[in-house]
Structures are given as C-alpha cells and as structure tokens.
Design a protein around this motif. Structure first.
Motif, PDB file in Angstrom:
ATOM      1  N   LEU A 149      -9.938  -7.046  -9.804  1.00  0.00           N
ATOM      2  CA  LEU A 149      -9.262  -7.075  -8.505  1.00  0.00           C
ATOM      3  C   LEU A 149      -8.081  -6.104  -8.433  1.00  0.00           C
ATOM      4  O   LEU A 149      -7.457  -5.965  -7.385  1.00  0.00           O
ATOM      5  CB  LEU A 149      -8.786  -8.490  -8.186  1.00  0.00           C
ATOM      6  CG  LEU A 149      -9.903  -9.520  -8.013  1.00  0.00           C
ATOM      7  CD1 LEU A 149      -9.323 -10.916  -7.875  1.00  0.00           C
ATOM      8  CD2 LEU A 149     -10.769  -9.171  -6.809  1.00  0.00           C
ATOM      9  N   GLY A 150      -7.764  -5.479  -9.564  1.00  0.00           N
ATOM     10  CA  GLY A 150      -6.642  -4.538  -9.580  1.00  0.00           C
ATOM     11  C   GLY A 150      -5.300  -5.229  -9.424  1.00  0.00           C
ATOM     12  O   GLY A 150      -4.376  -4.664  -8.843  1.00  0.00           O
ATOM     13  N   MET A 151      -5.190  -6.449  -9.933  1.00  0.00           N
ATOM     14  CA  MET A 151      -3.945  -7.225  -9.822  1.00  0.00           C
ATOM     15  C   MET A 151      -3.250  -7.281 -11.170  1.00  0.00           C
ATOM     16  O   MET A 151      -3.912  -7.347 -12.206  1.00  0.00           O
ATOM     17  CB  MET A 151      -4.253  -8.662  -9.385  1.00  0.00           C
ATOM     18  CG  MET A 151      -4.791  -8.799  -7.983  1.00  0.00           C
ATOM     19  SD  MET A 151      -5.166 -10.522  -7.570  1.00  0.00           S
ATOM     20  CE  MET A 151      -3.517 -11.187  -7.397  1.00  0.00           C
ATOM     21  N   ASP A 152      -1.918  -7.298 -11.136  1.00  0.00           N
ATOM     22  CA  ASP A 152      -1.199  -7.501 -12.392  1.00  0.00           C
ATOM     23  C   ASP A 152      -1.362  -8.963 -12.779  1.00  0.00           C
ATOM     24  O   ASP A 152      -1.535  -9.842 -11.936  1.00  0.00           O
ATOM     25  CB  ASP A 152       0.273  -7.097 -12.268  1.00  0.00           C
ATOM     26  CG  ASP A 152       1.072  -8.059 -11.412  1.00  0.00           C
ATOM     27  OD1 ASP A 152       1.650  -8.998 -11.975  1.00  0.00           O
ATOM     28  OD2 ASP A 152       1.096  -7.871 -10.177  1.00  0.00           O
ATOM     29  N   ILE A 153      -1.338  -9.227 -14.056  1.00  0.00           N
ATOM     30  CA  ILE A 153      -1.678 -10.551 -14.590  1.00  0.00           C
ATOM     31  C   ILE A 153      -0.689 -11.624 -14.146  1.00  0.00           C
ATOM     32  O   ILE A 153      -1.066 -12.777 -13.951  1.00  0.00           O
ATOM     33  CB  ILE A 153      -1.846 -10.517 -16.129  1.00  0.00           C
ATOM     34  CG1 ILE A 153      -2.567 -11.775 -16.639  1.00  0.00           C
ATOM     35  CG2 ILE A 153      -0.525 -10.304 -16.812  1.00  0.00           C
ATOM     36  CD1 ILE A 153      -3.995 -11.897 -16.202  1.00  0.00           C
ATOM     37  N   THR A 154       0.582 -11.276 -13.934  1.00  0.00           N
ATOM     38  CA  THR A 154       1.576 -12.257 -13.522  1.00  0.00           C
ATOM     39  C   THR A 154       1.275 -12.785 -12.119  1.00  0.00           C
ATOM     40  O   THR A 154       1.237 -13.996 -11.891  1.00  0.00           O
ATOM     41  CB  THR A 154       2.991 -11.657 -13.571  1.00  0.00           C
ATOM     42  OG1 THR A 154       3.220 -11.138 -14.883  1.00  0.00           O
ATOM     43  CG2 THR A 154       4.048 -12.687 -13.252  1.00  0.00           C
ATOM     44  N   THR A 155       1.044 -11.875 -11.192  1.00  0.00           N
ATOM     45  CA  THR A 155       0.702 -12.263  -9.822  1.00  0.00           C
ATOM     46  C   THR A 155      -0.609 -13.031  -9.814  1.00  0.00           C
ATOM     47  O   THR A 155      -0.750 -14.066  -9.146  1.00  0.00           O
ATOM     48  CB  THR A 155       0.583 -11.014  -8.925  1.00  0.00           C
ATOM     49  OG1 THR A 155       1.819 -10.316  -8.964  1.00  0.00           O
ATOM     50  CG2 THR A 155       0.222 -11.381  -7.499  1.00  0.00           C
ATOM     51  N   PHE A 156      -1.574 -12.532 -10.567  1.00  0.00           N
ATOM     52  CA  PHE A 156      -2.877 -13.181 -10.646  1.00  0.00           C
ATOM     53  C   PHE A 156      -2.744 -14.601 -11.189  1.00  0.00           C
ATOM     54  O   PHE A 156      -3.350 -15.537 -10.655  1.00  0.00           O
ATOM     55  CB  PHE A 156      -3.825 -12.348 -11.524  1.00  0.00           C
ATOM     56  CG  PHE A 156      -5.176 -12.954 -11.661  1.00  0.00           C
ATOM     57  CD1 PHE A 156      -6.100 -12.860 -10.629  1.00  0.00           C
ATOM     58  CD2 PHE A 156      -5.540 -13.629 -12.803  1.00  0.00           C
ATOM     59  CE1 PHE A 156      -7.353 -13.434 -10.738  1.00  0.00           C
ATOM     60  CE2 PHE A 156      -6.781 -14.206 -12.940  1.00  0.00           C
ATOM     61  CZ  PHE A 156      -7.697 -14.102 -11.903  1.00  0.00           C
ATOM     62  N   SER A 157      -1.955 -14.783 -12.232  1.00  0.00           N
ATOM     63  CA  SER A 157      -1.763 -16.115 -12.838  1.00  0.00           C
ATOM     64  C   SER A 157      -1.213 -17.121 -11.834  1.00  0.00           C
ATOM     65  O   SER A 157      -1.625 -18.283 -11.825  1.00  0.00           O
ATOM     66  CB  SER A 157      -0.831 -16.029 -14.046  1.00  0.00           C
ATOM     67  OG  SER A 157      -1.431 -15.290 -15.072  1.00  0.00           O
ATOM     68  N   ARG A 158      -0.277 -16.682 -10.995  1.00  0.00           N
ATOM     69  CA  ARG A 158       0.277 -17.586  -9.970  1.00  0.00           C
ATOM     70  C   ARG A 158      -0.802 -18.014  -8.981  1.00  0.00           C
ATOM     71  O   ARG A 158      -0.872 -19.183  -8.589  1.00  0.00           O
ATOM     72  CB  ARG A 158       1.434 -16.915  -9.230  1.00  0.00           C
ATOM     73  CG  ARG A 158       2.739 -16.917 -10.015  1.00  0.00           C
ATOM     74  CD  ARG A 158       3.929 -16.544  -9.128  1.00  0.00           C
ATOM     75  NE  ARG A 158       3.833 -15.205  -8.572  1.00  0.00           N
ATOM     76  CZ  ARG A 158       4.298 -14.109  -9.155  1.00  0.00           C
ATOM     77  NH1 ARG A 158       4.909 -14.188 -10.322  1.00  0.00           N
ATOM     78  NH2 ARG A 158       4.177 -12.931  -8.580  1.00  0.00           N
ATOM     79  N   GLN A 159      -1.638 -17.074  -8.588  1.00  0.00           N
ATOM     80  CA  GLN A 159      -2.723 -17.399  -7.652  1.00  0.00           C
ATOM     81  C   GLN A 159      -3.716 -18.365  -8.292  1.00  0.00           C
ATOM     82  O   GLN A 159      -4.163 -19.328  -7.656  1.00  0.00           O
ATOM     83  CB  GLN A 159      -3.447 -16.121  -7.202  1.00  0.00           C
ATOM     84  CG  GLN A 159      -2.623 -15.219  -6.329  1.00  0.00           C
ATOM     85  CD  GLN A 159      -2.341 -15.825  -4.960  1.00  0.00           C
ATOM     86  OE1 GLN A 159      -3.078 -16.636  -4.437  1.00  0.00           O
ATOM     87  NE2 GLN A 159      -1.230 -15.415  -4.373  1.00  0.00           N
ATOM     88  N   VAL A 160      -4.063 -18.126  -9.536  1.00  0.00           N
ATOM     89  CA  VAL A 160      -4.999 -19.008 -10.239  1.00  0.00           C
ATOM     90  C   VAL A 160      -4.402 -20.398 -10.396  1.00  0.00           C
ATOM     91  O   VAL A 160      -5.097 -21.404 -10.210  1.00  0.00           O
ATOM     92  CB  VAL A 160      -5.424 -18.412 -11.602  1.00  0.00           C
ATOM     93  CG1 VAL A 160      -6.152 -19.438 -12.461  1.00  0.00           C
ATOM     94  CG2 VAL A 160      -6.293 -17.178 -11.391  1.00  0.00           C
ATOM     95  N   LYS A 161      -3.110 -20.463 -10.707  1.00  0.00           N
ATOM     96  CA  LYS A 161      -2.447 -21.765 -10.841  1.00  0.00           C
ATOM     97  C   LYS A 161      -2.599 -22.578  -9.551  1.00  0.00           C
ATOM     98  O   LYS A 161      -2.920 -23.765  -9.578  1.00  0.00           O
ATOM     99  CB  LYS A 161      -0.966 -21.579 -11.180  1.00  0.00           C
ATOM    100  CG  LYS A 161      -0.225 -22.875 -11.373  1.00  0.00           C
ATOM    101  CD  LYS A 161       1.228 -22.620 -11.749  1.00  0.00           C
ATOM    102  CE  LYS A 161       1.891 -23.963 -12.001  1.00  0.00           C
ATOM    103  NZ  LYS A 161       3.197 -24.078 -11.453  1.00  0.00           N
ATOM    104  N   THR A 162      -2.403 -21.925  -8.415  1.00  0.00           N
ATOM    105  CA  THR A 162      -2.563 -22.596  -7.123  1.00  0.00           C
ATOM    106  C   THR A 162      -4.001 -23.061  -6.929  1.00  0.00           C
ATOM    107  O   THR A 162      -4.248 -24.190  -6.479  1.00  0.00           O
ATOM    108  CB  THR A 162      -2.164 -21.641  -5.970  1.00  0.00           C
ATOM    109  OG1 THR A 162      -0.802 -21.269  -6.145  1.00  0.00           O
ATOM    110  CG2 THR A 162      -2.350 -22.286  -4.617  1.00  0.00           C
ATOM    111  N   LEU A 163      -4.960 -22.221  -7.287  1.00  0.00           N
ATOM    112  CA  LEU A 163      -6.370 -22.583  -7.136  1.00  0.00           C
ATOM    113  C   LEU A 163      -6.763 -23.728  -8.066  1.00  0.00           C
ATOM    114  O   LEU A 163      -7.561 -24.583  -7.694  1.00  0.00           O
ATOM    115  CB  LEU A 163      -7.259 -21.360  -7.367  1.00  0.00           C
ATOM    116  CG  LEU A 163      -7.155 -20.267  -6.302  1.00  0.00           C
ATOM    117  CD1 LEU A 163      -7.870 -18.996  -6.757  1.00  0.00           C
ATOM    118  CD2 LEU A 163      -7.681 -20.754  -4.962  1.00  0.00           C
ATOM    119  N   VAL A 164      -6.167 -23.764  -9.261  1.00  0.00           N
ATOM    120  CA  VAL A 164      -6.415 -24.872 -10.197  1.00  0.00           C
ATOM    121  C   VAL A 164      -5.831 -26.161  -9.629  1.00  0.00           C
ATOM    122  O   VAL A 164      -6.483 -27.216  -9.636  1.00  0.00           O
ATOM    123  CB  VAL A 164      -5.831 -24.561 -11.599  1.00  0.00           C
ATOM    124  CG1 VAL A 164      -5.806 -25.801 -12.479  1.00  0.00           C
ATOM    125  CG2 VAL A 164      -6.621 -23.434 -12.264  1.00  0.00           C
TER     126      VAL A 164
END
Length: 151
Positions: free
Chosen positions: A59-74
């Motif tokens: 997705l071309g996302m940095d891992i920090t931003t991506f991790s926050r999004q995944v946390k919300t989805l979890v």
C-alpha cells in the motif's frame, strides 16, 4: 497528448475512483470504514496470511501509520493479528468473519458500479479500456521512478 493533460486526466480518474470508493465504504458496510481501511482489507484478502510489513509495502504506507490503522481494524473485529510461528517479531494478518463480509460488501458495491459504468460502452470499448489499464499497471510495476516505485 501533452504531459499536463495526461497528468490531469490521471489525477481526475484517481480522484473520482477514490471518492467513489469512499462513498461506497460509507454506504454499503454498516461500519465506518475509511478509504485507507478498505484498501487494507482488500490487500489482506488478496494475499495469503501476509505480514504487516508486506501489506504496508503493498500500500506504500509507513509501518507506524499502517500499525495504527490495523490496530483500529483489530479492535473492530475486522482483522486478526497472529504472531508468525517462526518469528514472534512478525505478525501475520487475516480477515475475521466480519472483516471478510465487510470486504465482500465493498467489493460487491464497487463491482456493481463498475459494471454499470462499463454497460454504457461497447464490448470493444470496454475491452480496450481494460487492456489499456492492464498495460498501464504492468508498466508502472516496472517503473524505476523515485516518484512511483514498483511494488
């Protein structure tokens, strides 16, 4: 075609598709799914138990931003994180039953729209556009541009 016109055309197509996807996520899911989150759900469904880094890279996302999004989805029970069996530092992602249903709803709505859009074209025009988009995507994958690195 002049480069400015080509860039403008690409900008408008991407923007319109993004707005469509955004509205689709609002209307079809019963959940408040952002455009970025819909992309994450799609990418997880496309890959087989991808790592967080694999999806972030796709997705071309940095891992920090991506991790926050995944946390919300979890937290919303749409995505499940599982430690890699051979390396606890790596988390594998999968869709939950609710996540699969949400992703499928988004997919169905997008397909309905695209089928409706393409129904206004002849078979030749539709096939030409699809072939052209496939060619553009393949060319972009091979690009060595710093602006748009291949994934």
């Amino acid at each position: 075609m002049e480069n400015n016109n080509l860039r403008g055309l690409m900008q408008m197509i991407v923007r319109r598709f993004g707005f469509l996807n955004e509205r689709c996520c609002e209307d079809c899911c019963g959940d408040d799914i952002s455009l970025v989150q819909s992309h994450i759900l799609y990418e997880i469904s496309r890959q087989s138990s991808p790592s967080m880094q694999d999806v972030a890279n796709a997705l071309g996302m940095d891992i920090t931003t991506f991790s926050r999004q995944v946390k919300t989805l979890v937290e919303r029970d749409l995505v499940k994180k599982t430690p890699h069996p051979n390396d606890n530092r790596v988390n594998l992602l999968s869709l939950t039953v609710k996540g699969t249903a949400t992703e499928q709803n988004i997919n169905n709505e997008m397909n309905k729209y695209l089928n409706s859009l393409f129904s206004n074209l002849s078979v030749f025009e539709r096939d030409t556009i699809i072939r052209s988009l496939d060619l553009l995507e393949e060319t972009m994958k091979k690009s060595e541009s710093k602006c748009c690195p291949p994934r």
